[in-house]
Design an enzyme around this catalytic site. Structure first.
Site, mmCIF file in Angstrom:
data_model
loop_
_atom_site.group_PDB
_atom_site.id
_atom_site.type_symbol
_atom_site.label_atom_id
_atom_site.label_comp_id
_atom_site.label_asym_id
_atom_site.label_seq_id
_atom_site.Cartn_x
_atom_site.Cartn_y
_atom_site.Cartn_z
ATOM 1 N N ARG A 55 0.855 -1.178 0.000
ATOM 2 C CA ARG A 55 0.000 0.000 0.000
ATOM 3 C C ARG A 55 0.902 1.243 0.000
ATOM 4 O O ARG A 55 2.103 1.161 0.149
ATOM 5 C CB ARG A 55 -0.942 -0.003 1.199
ATOM 6 C CG ARG A 55 -0.291 -0.483 2.454
ATOM 7 C CD ARG A 55 -0.545 0.305 3.686
ATOM 8 N NE ARG A 55 -0.461 1.737 3.522
ATOM 9 C CZ ARG A 55 0.669 2.444 3.637
ATOM 10 N NH1 ARG A 55 1.826 1.833 3.852
ATOM 11 N NH2 ARG A 55 0.659 3.753 3.516
ATOM 12 N N ALA A 57 0.713 4.984 -2.415
ATOM 13 C CA ALA A 57 0.637 5.195 -3.863
ATOM 14 C C ALA A 57 1.925 4.845 -4.601
ATOM 15 O O ALA A 57 1.893 4.105 -5.597
ATOM 16 C CB ALA A 57 0.216 6.637 -4.158
ATOM 17 N N GLN A 208 -2.925 2.718 9.907
ATOM 18 C CA GLN A 208 -1.617 2.779 9.249
ATOM 19 C C GLN A 208 -0.619 3.629 10.035
ATOM 20 O O GLN A 208 0.578 3.382 10.010
ATOM 21 C CB GLN A 208 -1.751 3.336 7.828
ATOM 22 C CG GLN A 208 -2.532 2.449 6.878
ATOM 23 C CD GLN A 208 -3.954 2.919 6.724
ATOM 24 O OE1 GLN A 208 -4.560 3.430 7.657
ATOM 25 N NE2 GLN A 208 -4.521 2.754 5.537
ATOM 26 N N ASP A 249 -2.595 10.485 -2.682
ATOM 27 C CA ASP A 249 -2.789 9.475 -3.707
ATOM 28 C C ASP A 249 -3.153 10.073 -5.063
ATOM 29 O O ASP A 249 -3.023 9.413 -6.086
ATOM 30 C CB ASP A 249 -3.864 8.493 -3.273
ATOM 31 C CG ASP A 249 -3.393 7.624 -2.118
ATOM 32 O OD1 ASP A 249 -3.048 6.457 -2.363
ATOM 33 O OD2 ASP A 249 -3.344 8.113 -0.980
ATOM 34 N N ASN A 259 -6.204 12.078 -0.064
ATOM 35 C CA ASN A 259 -5.303 11.305 0.795
ATOM 36 C C ASN A 259 -6.158 10.503 1.781
ATOM 37 O O ASN A 259 -7.384 10.593 1.783
ATOM 38 C CB ASN A 259 -4.329 12.233 1.530
ATOM 39 C CG ASN A 259 -3.211 11.453 2.217
ATOM 40 O OD1 ASN A 259 -2.606 10.563 1.609
ATOM 41 N ND2 ASN A 259 -2.929 11.767 3.471
ATOM 42 N N LYS A 260 -5.501 9.721 2.589
ATOM 43 C CA LYS A 260 -6.198 8.843 3.529
ATOM 44 C C LYS A 260 -7.260 9.610 4.307
ATOM 45 O O LYS A 260 -7.052 10.744 4.719
ATOM 46 C CB LYS A 260 -5.193 8.214 4.490
ATOM 47 C CG LYS A 260 -5.781 7.237 5.482
ATOM 48 C CD LYS A 260 -6.609 6.145 4.829
ATOM 49 C CE LYS A 260 -5.833 5.327 3.829
ATOM 50 N NZ LYS A 260 -6.672 4.315 3.158
#
Length: 364
Positions: A55, A57, A208, A249, A259-260
């Site tokens: 994981r 990008a 994460q 990403d 993004n996350k």
């Protein structure tokens, strides 16, 4: 295979030609267990990307490039058009694994372009096309290391020794081949005695930040403190954070970034407390064909990641509705700068990102 060495001693993504496989660290097992797994088939590669075994990008892009080379190398035909038809099937299959991270499609399109040029335009043999794909995949991997180092150098110019830095999700070495994107300034600063104090958001629902960022920074000897996602305002209000560094990403042409999930919340809080937010983005994540963040496809993931994953027992009532987007979009007005390997883009992003992409094209 289990290993006891430091997590940073291992490549996040690598090509093992002897095994005819892409080797990755299974990130779903971290931090409790470091296990390297070999991906041989298209299904295994697709699953590894979708299930977040690999994981981040940039790492996804590298894995896709290495993976499509291995799959192409097994196509048994000497006719290019027949070869290319099967190659395209593999490419489209891998590309379907995750929709938001642009690096996945970027790497596959780049591999596709060299195959078409060599086979259809230059009329090279299929064997030669396979060699060219091999070299291109390794080039993509090598470039990732250099790109992250350059992002680190530009990012380091935005902070000073002793600063507090907050980061969200994992845009570290585990999300790339080396250095990371958002952590690249931190690692370079660590090498140069900057003594940063890093706050890592846990990053619900997949943790994460807790499992990966805190793990790798702690392993590197960085002063890192883990906080829950809803604690960012608390640490910023105390003056403990001088900058926010996050990855992304996809960057839209106007500077909006995906993004996350939770990144937009951090950015809004940072705006309130006057803390600059810097997006660390390789130019491979900049999508000039996407006008704004509203045009970015946001991946929706399974409800179980919120209600059950990481818990010994289910932590939500059976049957409750769950909304689980993997990413959110941070408005460009909340972003102080987008750090690329070609420099830092500033508002207005429609102009600065275009200039950076032009600079890349001139050097490329």
């Amino acid at each position: 295979m289990e290993n006891q060495k430091n997590i940073l001693d291992y490549d996040t993504v690598a090509l093992d030609e002897a095994q005819d496989a892409v080797i990755i660290i299974d990130q779903t097992l971290l931090p409790g267990k470091i296990e390297l797994i070999a991906l041989h088939t298209a299904q295994e590669m697709w699953d590894a990307i979708y299930l977040l075994k690999v994981r981040g990008a940039p790492a996804i892009g590298v894995a896709a490039a290495l993976g499509i080379y291995l799959l192409a190398n097994r196509i048994e035909t000497e006719d290019f058009e027949e070869f290319y038809q099967k190659f395209t099937e593999y490419k489209e299959y891998l590309d379907s694994s995750r929709p938001t991270a642009v690096n996945l499609s970027w790497a596959l399109k780049r591999m596709d372009a060299v195959a078409v040029k060599a086979g259809r335009e230059e009329h090279k043999t299929v064997a030669k096309v396979k060699e060219i794909l091999h070299d291109e995949a390794l080039q993509i991997r090598a470039e990732d290391v250099e790109v992250c180092r350059k992002i680190g150098e530009f990012g380091l110019e935005l902070v000073k020794p002793g600063d507090g830095i907050l980061t969200h999700c994992n845009a570290g070495q585990l999300a790339t081949v080396k250095y990371g994107t958002a952590t690249a300034p931190i690692y370079l600063g660590q090498e140069r005695g900057y003594n940063f104090h890093v706050f890592a958001d846990e990053t619900r629902p997949l943790l994460q930040g807790a499992r990966l960022t805190a793990f790798e920074l702690h392993s590197a000897g960085v002063d890192v403190t883990l906080i829950c996602d809803n604690m960012s305002a608390s640490v910023m209000s105390k003056g403990w954070v001088q900058a926010v560094f996050v990855g992304c990403d996809r960057v839209a042409a106007n500077g909006d970034t995906a993004n996350k999930i939770g990144t937009s919340v951090v950015s809004a809080v940072a705006k309130q407390y006057g803390v600059p937010v810097y997006i660390c983005a390789p130019t491979s994540t900049i999508d000039m064909a996407t006008a704004t963040g509203a045009d970015i496809c946001i991946e929706q993931r399974k409800a179980e990641e919120v209600t059950e994953m990481w818990y010994k027992e289910r932590m939500a009532p059976e049957g409750v509705k769950v909304y689980n987007p993997a990413f959110d979009v941070t408005d460009h007005e909340l972003i102080a700068g987008i750090v690329t390997e070609y420099g830092v883009a500033r508002a207005p992003y429609t102009e600065s990102l275009k200039e950076i992409m032009e600079r890349k094209a001139q050097r490329g």
